[in-house]
Design a protein around this motif. Structure first.
Motif, PDB file in Angstrom:
ATOM      1  N   ALA A 113       0.826  -1.213   0.000  1.00  0.00           N
ATOM      2  CA  ALA A 113       0.000   0.000   0.000  1.00  0.00           C
ATOM      3  C   ALA A 113       0.854   1.255   0.000  1.00  0.00           C
ATOM      4  O   ALA A 113       0.543   2.242  -0.696  1.00  0.00           O
ATOM      5  CB  ALA A 113      -0.931   0.000   1.211  1.00  0.00           C
ATOM      6  N   GLU A 114       1.931   1.251   0.768  1.00  0.00           N
ATOM      7  CA  GLU A 114       2.791   2.436   0.837  1.00  0.00           C
ATOM      8  C   GLU A 114       3.416   2.749  -0.524  1.00  0.00           C
ATOM      9  O   GLU A 114       3.614   3.921  -0.877  1.00  0.00           O
ATOM     10  CB  GLU A 114       3.867   2.240   1.905  1.00  0.00           C
ATOM     11  CG  GLU A 114       3.317   2.325   3.325  1.00  0.00           C
ATOM     12  CD  GLU A 114       4.358   2.032   4.383  1.00  0.00           C
ATOM     13  OE1 GLU A 114       5.486   1.619   4.020  1.00  0.00           O
ATOM     14  OE2 GLU A 114       4.052   2.199   5.584  1.00  0.00           O
ATOM     15  N   LYS A 115       3.720   1.716  -1.281  1.00  0.00           N
ATOM     16  CA  LYS A 115       4.240   1.948  -2.637  1.00  0.00           C
ATOM     17  C   LYS A 115       3.190   2.656  -3.509  1.00  0.00           C
ATOM     18  O   LYS A 115       3.508   3.583  -4.262  1.00  0.00           O
ATOM     19  CB  LYS A 115       4.638   0.619  -3.296  1.00  0.00           C
ATOM     20  CG  LYS A 115       5.889  -0.018  -2.730  1.00  0.00           C
ATOM     21  CD  LYS A 115       6.220  -1.320  -3.456  1.00  0.00           C
ATOM     22  CE  LYS A 115       6.585  -1.091  -4.919  1.00  0.00           C
ATOM     23  NZ  LYS A 115       7.022  -2.343  -5.575  1.00  0.00           N
ATOM     24  N   ILE A 116       1.953   2.213  -3.397  1.00  0.00           N
ATOM     25  CA  ILE A 116       0.871   2.833  -4.176  1.00  0.00           C
ATOM     26  C   ILE A 116       0.643   4.268  -3.710  1.00  0.00           C
ATOM     27  O   ILE A 116       0.475   5.184  -4.527  1.00  0.00           O
ATOM     28  CB  ILE A 116      -0.415   2.001  -4.075  1.00  0.00           C
ATOM     29  CG1 ILE A 116      -0.210   0.619  -4.713  1.00  0.00           C
ATOM     30  CG2 ILE A 116      -1.584   2.725  -4.739  1.00  0.00           C
ATOM     31  CD1 ILE A 116      -1.382  -0.329  -4.552  1.00  0.00           C
ATOM     32  N   HIS A 117       0.661   4.498  -2.386  1.00  0.00           N
ATOM     33  CA  HIS A 117       0.492   5.852  -1.854  1.00  0.00           C
ATOM     34  C   HIS A 117       1.555   6.783  -2.432  1.00  0.00           C
ATOM     35  O   HIS A 117       1.245   7.908  -2.868  1.00  0.00           O
ATOM     36  CB  HIS A 117       0.615   5.852  -0.327  1.00  0.00           C
ATOM     37  CG  HIS A 117      -0.439   5.058   0.368  1.00  0.00           C
ATOM     38  ND1 HIS A 117      -0.359   4.725   1.705  1.00  0.00           N
ATOM     39  CD2 HIS A 117      -1.615   4.535  -0.080  1.00  0.00           C
ATOM     40  CE1 HIS A 117      -1.431   4.035   2.057  1.00  0.00           C
ATOM     41  NE2 HIS A 117      -2.200   3.897   0.987  1.00  0.00           N
ATOM     42  N   LYS A 118       2.791   6.331  -2.423  1.00  0.00           N
ATOM     43  CA  LYS A 118       3.879   7.166  -2.933  1.00  0.00           C
ATOM     44  C   LYS A 118       3.667   7.485  -4.407  1.00  0.00           C
ATOM     45  O   LYS A 118       3.845   8.634  -4.848  1.00  0.00           O
ATOM     46  CB  LYS A 118       5.233   6.474  -2.735  1.00  0.00           C
ATOM     47  CG  LYS A 118       6.411   7.267  -3.302  1.00  0.00           C
ATOM     48  CD  LYS A 118       7.732   6.523  -3.188  1.00  0.00           C
ATOM     49  CE  LYS A 118       8.219   6.505  -1.763  1.00  0.00           C
ATOM     50  NZ  LYS A 118       9.586   5.919  -1.651  1.00  0.00           N
ATOM     51  N   LEU A 119       3.261   6.483  -5.181  1.00  0.00           N
ATOM     52  CA  LEU A 119       3.061   6.709  -6.613  1.00  0.00           C
ATOM     53  C   LEU A 119       1.918   7.693  -6.858  1.00  0.00           C
ATOM     54  O   LEU A 119       2.014   8.576  -7.716  1.00  0.00           O
ATOM     55  CB  LEU A 119       2.771   5.386  -7.327  1.00  0.00           C
ATOM     56  CG  LEU A 119       2.732   5.515  -8.844  1.00  0.00           C
ATOM     57  CD1 LEU A 119       4.142   5.472  -9.411  1.00  0.00           C
ATOM     58  CD2 LEU A 119       1.877   4.442  -9.485  1.00  0.00           C
ATOM     59  N   MET A 120       0.830   7.543  -6.106  1.00  0.00           N
ATOM     60  CA  MET A 120      -0.292   8.453  -6.270  1.00  0.00           C
ATOM     61  C   MET A 120       0.099   9.893  -5.929  1.00  0.00           C
ATOM     62  O   MET A 120      -0.321  10.849  -6.602  1.00  0.00           O
ATOM     63  CB  MET A 120      -1.476   8.000  -5.405  1.00  0.00           C
ATOM     64  CG  MET A 120      -2.058   6.656  -5.814  1.00  0.00           C
ATOM     65  SD  MET A 120      -3.431   6.099  -4.757  1.00  0.00           S
ATOM     66  CE  MET A 120      -4.790   7.048  -5.453  1.00  0.00           C
ATOM     67  N   ASP A 121       0.918  10.056  -4.902  1.00  0.00           N
ATOM     68  CA  ASP A 121       1.393  11.394  -4.537  1.00  0.00           C
ATOM     69  C   ASP A 121       2.306  11.964  -5.613  1.00  0.00           C
ATOM     70  O   ASP A 121       2.253  13.161  -5.932  1.00  0.00           O
ATOM     71  CB  ASP A 121       2.131  11.344  -3.194  1.00  0.00           C
ATOM     72  CG  ASP A 121       1.199  11.052  -2.024  1.00  0.00           C
ATOM     73  OD1 ASP A 121      -0.030  11.232  -2.179  1.00  0.00           O
ATOM     74  OD2 ASP A 121       1.697  10.626  -0.958  1.00  0.00           O
ATOM     75  N   LEU A 122       3.137  11.122  -6.198  1.00  0.00           N
ATOM     76  CA  LEU A 122       4.010  11.568  -7.282  1.00  0.00           C
ATOM     77  C   LEU A 122       3.199  11.981  -8.501  1.00  0.00           C
ATOM     78  O   LEU A 122       3.499  12.996  -9.144  1.00  0.00           O
ATOM     79  CB  LEU A 122       4.996  10.452  -7.671  1.00  0.00           C
ATOM     80  CG  LEU A 122       6.186  10.225  -6.742  1.00  0.00           C
ATOM     81  CD1 LEU A 122       6.950   8.977  -7.179  1.00  0.00           C
ATOM     82  CD2 LEU A 122       7.109  11.439  -6.747  1.00  0.00           C
ATOM     83  N   ALA A 123       2.173  11.206  -8.836  1.00  0.00           N
ATOM     84  CA  ALA A 123       1.331  11.534  -9.991  1.00  0.00           C
ATOM     85  C   ALA A 123       0.658  12.885  -9.786  1.00  0.00           C
ATOM     86  O   ALA A 123       0.580  13.713 -10.707  1.00  0.00           O
ATOM     87  CB  ALA A 123       0.280  10.443 -10.215  1.00  0.00           C
ATOM     88  N   ALA A 124       0.168  13.127  -8.579  1.00  0.00           N
ATOM     89  CA  ALA A 124      -0.481  14.414  -8.292  1.00  0.00           C
ATOM     90  C   ALA A 124       0.526  15.557  -8.367  1.00  0.00           C
ATOM     91  O   ALA A 124       0.236  16.618  -8.919  1.00  0.00           O
ATOM     92  CB  ALA A 124      -1.139  14.367  -6.916  1.00  0.00           C
ATOM     93  N   ALA A 125       1.722  15.337  -7.812  1.00  0.00           N
ATOM     94  CA  ALA A 125       2.742  16.389  -7.816  1.00  0.00           C
ATOM     95  C   ALA A 125       3.217  16.693  -9.233  1.00  0.00           C
ATOM     96  O   ALA A 125       3.457  17.865  -9.588  1.00  0.00           O
ATOM     97  CB  ALA A 125       3.926  15.966  -6.947  1.00  0.00           C
ATOM     98  N   ALA A 126       3.337  15.653 -10.051  1.00  0.00           N
ATOM     99  CA  ALA A 126       3.797  15.839 -11.432  1.00  0.00           C
ATOM    100  C   ALA A 126       2.683  16.295 -12.361  1.00  0.00           C
ATOM    101  O   ALA A 126       2.929  16.712 -13.492  1.00  0.00           O
ATOM    102  CB  ALA A 126       4.406  14.533 -11.953  1.00  0.00           C
ATOM    103  N   GLY A 127       1.424  16.172 -11.899  1.00  0.00           N
ATOM    104  CA  GLY A 127       0.283  16.555 -12.726  1.00  0.00           C
ATOM    105  C   GLY A 127       0.130  15.662 -13.938  1.00  0.00           C
ATOM    106  O   GLY A 127       0.000  16.137 -15.067  1.00  0.00           O
ATOM    107  N   ALA A 128       0.103  14.350 -13.707  1.00  0.00           N
ATOM    108  CA  ALA A 128       0.025  13.395 -14.809  1.00  0.00           C
ATOM    109  C   ALA A 128      -0.995  12.309 -14.488  1.00  0.00           C
ATOM    110  O   ALA A 128      -1.239  11.996 -13.310  1.00  0.00           O
ATOM    111  CB  ALA A 128       1.392  12.766 -15.077  1.00  0.00           C
ATOM    112  N   PRO A 129      -1.607  11.694 -15.507  1.00  0.00           N
ATOM    113  CA  PRO A 129      -2.615  10.646 -15.278  1.00  0.00           C
ATOM    114  C   PRO A 129      -2.062   9.464 -14.507  1.00  0.00           C
ATOM    115  O   PRO A 129      -0.855   9.165 -14.563  1.00  0.00           O
ATOM    116  CB  PRO A 129      -3.019  10.230 -16.701  1.00  0.00           C
ATOM    117  CG  PRO A 129      -2.669  11.404 -17.562  1.00  0.00           C
ATOM    118  CD  PRO A 129      -1.440  11.994 -16.942  1.00  0.00           C
TER     119      PRO A 129
END
Length: 522
Positions: A113-129
């Motif tokens: 789950a923590e891996k997914i959380h990190k990826l979701m935060d990165l996607a939001a920060a980068a502004g990408a789908p």
């Protein structure tokens, strides 16, 4: 000393490569064969199909769980059952995570789950789908409540990122219990027949509680969610075609809510006349036709992506390009329920309008609606509340909005289908349009009931009064004369008029009142 450092470096590099190869290969040599035997691809094969070749960058490939007990201390595979990273789709940045069913059946634990959380935060920060490739058995029971908390973190991020970045869930295996809610919170859900299922409680629990016996597919298979529940937006026969359509959808969406969908120059002339529309749409308002043919005639190169194609078929929602610009189409479908709006159609269209507005996609509404579907069942199940969802979505939308009445537009359904009164920027109609509170027959029966019943020739009197009502209140120019229709246009001009109108509105700016958020009729 120099030689020793070189040897140490060489040894470290070899160990790194060994560990990464183990992470890539997975711990079970039979895992890939078992996955293929089920008709399913592995997580890495799926990522390869989704991403442009050679663009995927994996993060945390060496992550392991730290749980002990119940046999987990002896099984600590790399990746912990989920592959996360970013790459490119059609040259544009996209983030992706893929459950690896070969490891713990893709079940979610704390590290996973923590891996997914990190990826979701990165996607939001980068502004990408963000694309999730789902193939997991739910929460990892051996890790207890920490696994459930992991799902909570995903859901919270789904909601926080909603309307900020596109979120696409691709169901490629089972998804049960809490695992089903992240897809439900995303913008689009893809499913594959025979291999993907979604349900909150599985067949065994259903049978134990209700006594009903049902298969996994009949309870939560792709066709069930594509045609009955409306959970799935797209249904495919195989993973390859499914992932190809995910790529196509991504090409139609912006990177985030601060950008617009990418424009591609079109070889289809903007001023192309749509002469075929004269024959595609019958003049008789009671005759059916397929409105998707109208959408194809208007769209660039006759290409469009229909959303929810098999659910609530009395309304069509599709993404098209008009002169190379992505546009959302909402259209009544006379082939199904005569195009009347019901609970599901209102909900389907409302969700689509909301998505278009969130991601700066203009909306064109093609209107041919006899009204809301009458019936006790509809009223008791809340057609008022569900119909209000569509009304709310249109009234709340600030993107360019253009509507065209193709034939009839009666009653409250006319208002709801993006009329001028609820904020359409421009409203057009074809020459045969009928815009009224109700059809002439019904109106005459209400207004002239006494005159008709007291007449010596009721049928002749009714016919005369129907004709008079049409001439006075339902002629094609009535709305235009009162400013509720901006222009009456020839069907052959429809594409050119829409493109010119949307080009004029491209720089539209509209602000909603300052508020925390509205309170839609959920």
């Amino acid at each position: 000393m120099h030689v020793t450092d070189e040897r140490a470096e060489g040894s470290g590099t070899a160990e790194l490569r060994r560990r990464k190869e183990e992470a890539r290969r997975g711990p079970d040599p039979d895992g890939t064969r078992k996955q293929h035997a089920k008709g399913k691809l592995t997580a890495r094969e799926r990522i390869d199909l989704l991403m442009d070749e050679g663009t995927f960058h994996e993060i945390e490939p060496l992550r392991r769980h730290r749980a002990t007990g119940f046999g987990l201390e002896a099984r600590r595979p790399y990746t912990d059952g989920v592959i996360t990273g970013w790459g490119a789709v059609h040259g544009r940045k996209v983030f992706v995570y893929a459950h690896d069913f070969r490891i713990f059946g893709g079940a979610l634990g704390e590290a996973h789950a923590e891996k997914i959380h990190k990826l979701m935060d990165l996607a939001a920060a980068a502004g990408a789908p963000l694309v999730s490739l789902n193939d997991g058995a739910g929460a990892r029971i051996q890790e207890g409540v920490t696994a459930l908390a992991g799902y909570g973190g995903i859901f919270r991020r789904n909601v926080r990122n909603s309307g900020v970045i596109p979120q696409i869930s691709v169901m490629l295996g089972p998804s049960a219990g809490g695992a089903a809610y992240s897809p439900a919170l995303s913008d689009f859900v893809f499913m594959v027949r025979s291999t993907s299922q979604m349900f909150v409680t599985g067949p065994d629990v259903v049978q134990a509680v209700t006594g009903e016996r049902v298969s996994h597919d009949d309870l939560g298979g792709a066709d069930v969610h594509g045609a009955t529940s409306g959970v799935a937006h797209f249904v495919h026969d195989d993973e390859e075609s499914c992932l190809e359509d995910v790529r196509f959808l991504l090409s139609l969406l912006p990177a985030n809510n601060r950008s617009v969908p990418e424009h591609y120059p079109s070889g289809d002339p903007a001023d192309r006349r749509t002469e075929a529309l004269r024959d595609l749409v019958p003049e008789d308002p009671g005759r059916a036709y397929d409105v998707r043919d109208v959408v194809a005639e208007i769209a660039d190169e006759a290409e469009f992506l229909e959303v929810h194609a098999t659910w609530a078929t009395n309304v069509v929602c599709a993404l098209v390009r008009l002169d190379g610009h992505v546009t959302g189409i909402v259209a009544n479908q006379p082939l199904s329920m005569a195009g009347a709006l019901d609970i599901h159609a209102a909900e389907k269209a409302a969700r689509f309008v909301q998505m278009c507005d969130a991601f700066s996609i203009p909306i064109v509404t093609l209107v041919d609606v006899p009204g809301f579907l009458p019936g006790v069942d509809q009223e008791h199940h809340g057609i008022i509340r569900h119909g209000a969802k569509l009304l709310y979505a249109y009234c709340n939308a600030t993107v360019p909005r253009v509507s065209v009445v193709l034939r009839k537009a009666y009653g409250g359904a006319y208002i709801v289908m993006d009329s001028r009164s609820v904020g359409a920027d421009l409203a057009y109609a074809w020459p045969g349009n009928e815009i009224a509170v109700m059809g002439a027959e019904g109106a005459a029966n209400v207004i002239f009931r006494r005159e008709i019943t007291q007449s010596d020739s009721p049928d002749e009197t009714r016919a005369r009064l129907v004709k008079e009502y049409k001439q006075e209140l339902m002629h094609p120019y009535y709305g235009a004369e009162r400013g509720l229709v901006d222009d009456v246009i020839e069907p052959a001009e429809t594409r050119a008029v829409l493109i010119a109108s949307l080009a004029m509105l491209r720089a539209k700016h509209a602000d909603l009142p300052v508020r925390k958020h509205g309170n839609p009729p959920l």
